[in-house]
Design an enzyme around this catalytic site. Structure first.
Site, PDB file in Angstrom:
ATOM      1  N   GLY A  96     -13.586   7.136 -21.465  1.00 34.52           N
ATOM      2  CA  GLY A  96     -12.422   7.453 -22.297  1.00 34.52           C
ATOM      3  C   GLY A  96     -11.321   8.213 -21.592  1.00 34.52           C
ATOM      4  N   HIS A 128      -8.347  16.953 -16.842  1.00 32.05           N
ATOM      5  CA  HIS A 128      -7.907  17.789 -17.969  1.00 32.05           C
ATOM      6  C   HIS A 128      -9.103  18.060 -18.865  1.00 32.05           C
ATOM      7  CE1 HIS A 128      -7.328  13.549 -19.013  1.00 32.05           C
ATOM      8  NE2 HIS A 128      -7.675  13.882 -20.249  1.00 32.05           N
TER       9      HIS A 128
HETATM   10  P1  5GP Z   1      -8.044  11.451 -22.106  1.00 32.35           P
HETATM   11  O1  5GP Z   1      -8.342  10.324 -23.038  1.00 32.35           O
HETATM   12  O2  5GP Z   1      -7.472  10.971 -20.777  1.00 32.35           O
HETATM   13  O3  5GP Z   1      -9.188  12.400 -21.952  1.00 32.35           O
HETATM   14  O4  5GP Z   1      -6.933  12.299 -22.835  1.00 32.35           O
HETATM   15  C1  5GP Z   1      -5.586  12.253 -22.538  1.00 32.35           C
HETATM   16  C2  5GP Z   1      -4.920  13.083 -23.595  1.00 32.35           C
HETATM   17  O5  5GP Z   1      -3.596  13.351 -23.167  1.00 32.35           O
HETATM   18  C3  5GP Z   1      -4.804  12.373 -24.951  1.00 32.35           C
HETATM   19  O6  5GP Z   1      -5.441  13.171 -25.957  1.00 32.35           O
HETATM   20  C4  5GP Z   1      -3.297  12.251 -25.169  1.00 32.35           C
HETATM   21  O7  5GP Z   1      -2.930  12.460 -26.525  1.00 32.35           O
HETATM   22  C5  5GP Z   1      -2.732  13.312 -24.256  1.00 32.35           C
HETATM   23  N1  5GP Z   1      -1.422  13.000 -23.697  1.00 32.35           N
HETATM   24  C6  5GP Z   1      -1.066  11.840 -23.068  1.00 32.35           C
HETATM   25  N2  5GP Z   1       0.213  11.895 -22.661  1.00 32.35           N
HETATM   26  C7  5GP Z   1       0.663  13.135 -23.014  1.00 32.35           C
HETATM   27  C8  5GP Z   1       1.928  13.778 -22.844  1.00 32.35           C
HETATM   28  O8  5GP Z   1       2.884  13.242 -22.283  1.00 32.35           O
HETATM   29  N3  5GP Z   1       2.043  15.041 -23.339  1.00 32.35           N
HETATM   30  C9  5GP Z   1       0.997  15.673 -23.976  1.00 32.35           C
HETATM   31  N4  5GP Z   1       1.233  16.918 -24.433  1.00 32.35           N
HETATM   32  N5  5GP Z   1      -0.199  15.089 -24.148  1.00 32.35           N
HETATM   33  C10 5GP Z   1      -0.372  13.830 -23.674  1.00 32.35           C
END
Ligand code: 5GP
Ligand code: ZN
Length: 112
Positions: free
Chosen positions: A92, A99
């Site tokens: 995911g 992060h």
């Molecule tokens: P992953 O699925 O990679 O663990 O989570 C990525 C997270 O980054 C998602 O929850 C998404 O909503 C968040 N996200 C993606 N692009 C941005 C952005 O440009 N700004 C912020 N504040 N969050 C982001």
């Protein structure tokens, strides 16, 4: 990493709702929150995923956990949060910059 969105947020080139930052780590609100408190904690240095953390990065990795505590206090949920690090696309991970999701503010049952 010019094409990495979290590198650009970390360097201030792209705006975000920053709740904490210091020299090595930044915490900002997730753009699509899945809980009343949903903050992402990132290293400012580009590390692609948890699987790419080297021995030299371990102080930053530990500091990310310390920052989670600081953020939880600031957001009014001290000692009451879920931490999630999606690692790799099949787990995911969409943004390939390490992060950690900090989620709280209600009983969390779902995994991010
Ligand atoms: P992953 O699925 O990679 O663990 O989570 C990525 C997270 O980054 C998602 O929850 C998404 O909503 C968040 N996200 C993606 N692009 C941005 C952005 O440009 N700004 C912020 N504040 N969050 C982001
Ligand atoms: Zn990056």
């Amino acid at each position: 990493m010019d094409d990495c969105i979290f590198c650009q947020i970390g360097s201030g080139k792209i705006p975000a709702e920053v709740v904490y930052q210091d020299e090595t780590v930044m915490a900002f609100k997730d753009i699509h929150p899945k809980a009343p408190v949903h903050v992402l904690v990132i290293p400012k240095k580009h590390i692609a995923s948890a699987a790419d953390i080297t021995k030299a990065d371990l102080p930053i990795a530990a500091h990310i956990l310390e920052v989670a505590n600081i953020v939880a206090e600031k957001e009014g949920i001290p000692g009451a949060y879920k931490l999630v690090i999606n690692t790799g696309p099949s787990a995911g991970q969409v943004v390939m910059h390490l992060h950690m999701h900090l989620l709280g503010g209600k009983r969390i049952t779902a995994v991010v």
